[in-house]
Design a protein around this motif. Structure first.
Motif, mmCIF file in Angstrom:
data_model
loop_
_atom_site.group_PDB
_atom_site.id
_atom_site.type_symbol
_atom_site.label_atom_id
_atom_site.label_comp_id
_atom_site.label_asym_id
_atom_site.label_seq_id
_atom_site.Cartn_x
_atom_site.Cartn_y
_atom_site.Cartn_z
ATOM 1 N N LEU A 191 -3.244 1.931 -8.163
ATOM 2 C CA LEU A 191 -4.292 1.720 -7.151
ATOM 3 C C LEU A 191 -5.503 2.628 -7.331
ATOM 4 O O LEU A 191 -6.642 2.170 -7.305
ATOM 5 C CB LEU A 191 -3.694 1.985 -5.764
ATOM 6 C CG LEU A 191 -3.499 0.806 -4.809
ATOM 7 C CD1 LEU A 191 -2.908 1.310 -3.508
ATOM 8 C CD2 LEU A 191 -4.794 0.073 -4.552
ATOM 9 N N THR A 192 -5.236 3.925 -7.480
ATOM 10 C CA THR A 192 -6.358 4.867 -7.488
ATOM 11 C C THR A 192 -7.125 4.835 -8.806
ATOM 12 O O THR A 192 -8.181 5.432 -8.911
ATOM 13 C CB THR A 192 -5.874 6.299 -7.216
ATOM 14 O OG1 THR A 192 -4.867 6.613 -8.173
ATOM 15 C CG2 THR A 192 -5.296 6.435 -5.827
ATOM 16 N N SER A 199 -7.267 -5.947 -1.433
ATOM 17 C CA SER A 199 -6.435 -5.421 -0.352
ATOM 18 C C SER A 199 -6.292 -6.451 0.743
ATOM 19 O O SER A 199 -7.230 -7.196 1.036
ATOM 20 C CB SER A 199 -7.071 -4.163 0.251
ATOM 21 O OG SER A 199 -6.801 -3.047 -0.544
ATOM 22 N N GLY A 225 -3.812 -3.445 -2.743
ATOM 23 C CA GLY A 225 -3.681 -2.476 -1.663
ATOM 24 C C GLY A 225 -3.491 -3.187 -0.344
ATOM 25 O O GLY A 225 -3.393 -4.413 -0.282
ATOM 26 N N VAL A 242 -4.229 1.787 1.669
ATOM 27 C CA VAL A 242 -5.539 2.357 1.370
ATOM 28 C C VAL A 242 -6.134 2.832 2.688
ATOM 29 O O VAL A 242 -6.179 2.083 3.662
ATOM 30 C CB VAL A 242 -6.466 1.304 0.728
ATOM 31 C CG1 VAL A 242 -7.888 1.831 0.610
ATOM 32 C CG2 VAL A 242 -5.935 0.896 -0.637
ATOM 33 N N LYS A 247 -4.099 5.968 0.350
ATOM 34 C CA LYS A 247 -4.786 6.348 -0.879
ATOM 35 C C LYS A 247 -6.291 6.177 -0.724
ATOM 36 O O LYS A 247 -6.765 5.292 -0.032
ATOM 37 C CB LYS A 247 -4.285 5.468 -2.026
ATOM 38 C CG LYS A 247 -2.820 5.712 -2.336
ATOM 39 C CD LYS A 247 -2.428 5.127 -3.667
ATOM 40 C CE LYS A 247 -1.072 5.641 -4.102
ATOM 41 N NZ LYS A 247 0.019 5.069 -3.296
ATOM 42 N N VAL A 249 -9.560 5.142 -2.675
ATOM 43 C CA VAL A 249 -9.911 4.413 -3.890
ATOM 44 C C VAL A 249 -11.423 4.240 -3.960
ATOM 45 O O VAL A 249 -12.112 4.255 -2.939
ATOM 46 C CB VAL A 249 -9.208 3.031 -3.952
ATOM 47 C CG1 VAL A 249 -7.702 3.184 -3.874
ATOM 48 C CG2 VAL A 249 -9.707 2.102 -2.853
ATOM 49 N N TYR A 254 -14.115 -3.957 -4.819
ATOM 50 C CA TYR A 254 -13.056 -3.902 -3.795
ATOM 51 C C TYR A 254 -13.152 -5.170 -2.968
ATOM 52 O O TYR A 254 -14.206 -5.475 -2.394
ATOM 53 C CB TYR A 254 -13.253 -2.675 -2.903
ATOM 54 C CG TYR A 254 -12.106 -2.431 -1.938
ATOM 55 C CD1 TYR A 254 -11.017 -1.646 -2.308
ATOM 56 C CD2 TYR A 254 -12.104 -2.995 -0.656
ATOM 57 C CE1 TYR A 254 -9.966 -1.424 -1.439
ATOM 58 C CE2 TYR A 254 -11.040 -2.779 0.217
ATOM 59 C CZ TYR A 254 -9.980 -1.989 -0.179
ATOM 60 O OH TYR A 254 -8.924 -1.774 0.681
ATOM 61 N N GLY A 268 -10.934 5.158 3.276
ATOM 62 C CA GLY A 268 -10.225 5.122 1.998
ATOM 63 C C GLY A 268 -10.895 4.290 0.931
ATOM 64 O O GLY A 268 -10.455 4.290 -0.218
ATOM 65 N N MET A 269 -11.958 3.517 1.284
ATOM 66 C CA MET A 269 -12.520 2.602 0.285
ATOM 67 C C MET A 269 -14.039 2.499 0.304
ATOM 68 O O MET A 269 -14.621 1.778 -0.498
ATOM 69 C CB MET A 269 -11.897 1.198 0.421
ATOM 70 C CG MET A 269 -11.780 0.630 1.813
ATOM 71 S SD MET A 269 -13.327 0.262 2.656
ATOM 72 C CE MET A 269 -13.738 -1.321 1.933
#
Lengths: 309, 250
Positions: A191-192, A199, A225, A242, A247, A249, A254, A268-269
């Motif tokens: 993922l990262t 997601s 995600g 996420v 996590k 990212v 995305y 997270g994104m």
């Protein structure tokens, strides 16, 4: 004045974050050494030696380091620390577990989650779940920091050959023992580290519908995600989360599907380069940060998207 | 078995963060404060271990101004037995906090320390690991499951690739992650009962520690905001934009 970066690896390969950490360390301006800790980790050390801008790779290879536990790894790093002005590690769970222990042994505060390096002592880091960015000046003799790899570009691994130095400092660990790892098996990108992430949120409605996301991910060579809502609803395991509590990212692309865009998810994104939101609720907050929004039923959009890719 | 649990008073997690106009820090005047959510999980876990008969006494400790007693009372209402406040108006970094906690540990001699993995204000995620280092104890960070045995504790940890389980010799330190438990709602009788529990207050100066803050905050700013982009009407239009405008698909 030298910078030491602790290499994260699984004894087979390097975590891709290392190339970003070296890029970050270039901003400090001192020669960069890498430290590989493990058992039978010579081949990992060799693959680290080809990373551009690395002046040497130190390999601490001993059976007591097999599981890279923090209790003795921190003692090893402390023993090596007098040659360095900066010690860096990625702010992964590996780095977050290990590095504060090193900082305490060196009697300094750690600088956590660095996202920008202005000079050798001034750094930026997110606080309050990324709702504020603090600029920190470290007065510590030695700067111990975790670095958010997604905030930095990466250097090339172009085949340059840094010397590999063997370190024979061995610290036993009488405090903790590794019992087992339960890894979420997946042949998709991590993922990262993935260039594309798709997601899913509560809009997917159930676990079976995540198959649609997997099909989309396969077409894009993407990691999959999920939002915390989807994890809490039991659609997918927690390691896919996420967000602030999952996590962080920052892929090139995305794609948020059926995700409303709670603050905790955005944290997270939101540093992704291009964000696509697919959600039938035209008022969903995710559209406020998306570059491209498609306000339609995901169960109609996804099959069409999969077919046309 | 005796457990020590730490709590921190932080901004309530539902409150939107405001930055001071001069950009010197986050503005906490007249802001609702609460117990750090990860600390709440730590207390809950200790109380559950006590209910199972694994732990006999739970001591809750915090560092800060007098008003921090509110969070200590909340922890006592959840089921902790007594509180310790190291009172100070200073702003302390993680390493100073770990050094202060070490002195508390040395006078209380707990077998187990349970802490939140991080506080939701500074987001440092370091005090637990630092305290474990200063004490020379094993650490189990980001715990999603704990099992206490006679001389050891097994800690299942949430790590990037999934789960990882370690066994630590006691005494040991554990930091907890979100999935470990869901903290209970506190009942009114328990809130009343908590008023009669003791909180020992010690002034920080009396500990005679030399505390040095390494990390100076030069400024605090809002993160760059992202502008909303455009709405597309069809999948074809989306694919066209991704290929020809954003150039993220080939």
């Amino acid at each position: 004045m030298k910078t030491l970066i602790i290499v994260e690896h699984d004894h087979v390969q390097l975590m891709p974050s290392i190339a970003h950490l070296v890029y970050a360390a270039k901003n400090i301006g001192y020669p960069i050494a890498l430290l590989v800790i493990g058992s039978n980790c010579q081949s990992v050390a060799k693959s680290a030696a080809v990373i551009d801008n690395v002046s040497e790779v130190i390999c601490a290879d001993a059976s007591v380091y097999e599981h890279q536990l923090p209790e003795n790894s921190a003692l090893l790093i402390q023993a090596l620390s007098h040659d360095y002005s900066h010690i860096l590690v990625a702010s992964s769970t590996f780095g977050k577990n290990l590095m504060p222990r090193v900082a305490a042994l060196l009697s300094v505060d750690q600088i956590s989650d660095v996202i920008a390096i202005q000079n050798e002592s001034i750094f930026k880091r997110p606080i309050y779940a990324g709702n504020a960015i603090a600029t920190i000046k470290s007065h510590a003799q030695i700067k111990v920091m975790t670095v958010r790899s997604t905030a930095f570009e990466s250097v090339a691994m172009s085949g340059h050959q840094a010397p590999i130095v063997t370190c024979d400092i061995v610290h036993d660990n009488n405090l903790s023992r590794f019992i087992k790892a339960e890894n979420a098996a997946s042949d998709r990108p991590e993922l990262t580290a993935a260039r594309v992430v798709v997601s899913g949120g509560r809009g997917l409605a159930n676990a079976d519908n995540f198959q649609l996301l997997y099909q989309l991910a396969d077409k894009l060579n993407a990691a999959v995600g999920a939002s915390r809502a989807a994890v809490d609803a039991g659609f997918v395991p927690n390691d896919m989360q996420v967000g602030q509590t999952g996590k962080i990212v920052a892929p090139d692309l995305y794609i948020a599907v059926g995700i409303s865009g709670a603050i905790q998810h955005l944290a997270g994104m939101k540093d992704s380069k291009v964000i696509v939101a697919i959600n039938k609720d035209a008022d969903a907050p995710i559209f406020k940060i998306a570059d491209y929004g498609l306000s339609q039923d995901l169960f109609e959009v996804l099959p069409e998207l999969i077919a046309k890719l | 078995m005796k457990a020590l649990v730490t709590v921190k008073r932080v901004i309530d997690y539902n409150v939107k963060v405001r930055i001071k106009p001069d950009g010197s820090d986050v503005d906490l005047t007249h802001v609702k404060m609460a117990m750090n959510p990860f600390c709440e999980i730590a207390i809950e876990e200790a109380v559950r271990l006590k209910e199972k008969g694994v732990i006999s006494e739970i001591i809750v400790v915090s560092i800060g101004a007098q008003v921090v007693q509110e969070q200590l009372r909340a922890a006592l209402a959840m089921g902790a037995d007594r509180g310790i406040l190291i009172q100070t108006d200073q702003t302390l970094g993680s390493f100073s906090t770990a050094k202060i906690l070490k002195t508390v540990v040395e006078s209380e001699n707990p077998n187990l320390i349970i802490m939140g993995k991080q506080s939701i204000d500074s987001d440092n995620n370091q005090t637990g690991q630092m305290l474990a280092a200063l004490l020379g104890w094993g650490q189990g960070t980001f715990a999603s499951e704990l099992t206490v045995h006679a001389d050891t504790i097994s800690v299942t940890r949430e790590v990037d690739g999934g789960l990882s389980t370690v066994e630590l010799n006691l005494p040991a330190l554990v930091t907890v992650d979100l999935r470990l438990n869901t903290p209970r709602y506190v009942s009114v009788p328990n809130i009343m009962k908590a008023k009669r529990k003791t909180i020992d207050i010690t002034a920080l100066e009396t500990l005679n520690l030399s505390l040095v803050e390494n990390n100076e905050i030069l400024s605090v700013e809002s993160p760059p905001t992202r502008q909303a982009g455009i709405q597309v009407k069809t999948v074809d239009e989306l694919l066209d934009k991704l290929k020809n405008e954003a150039k993220v698909l080939s």
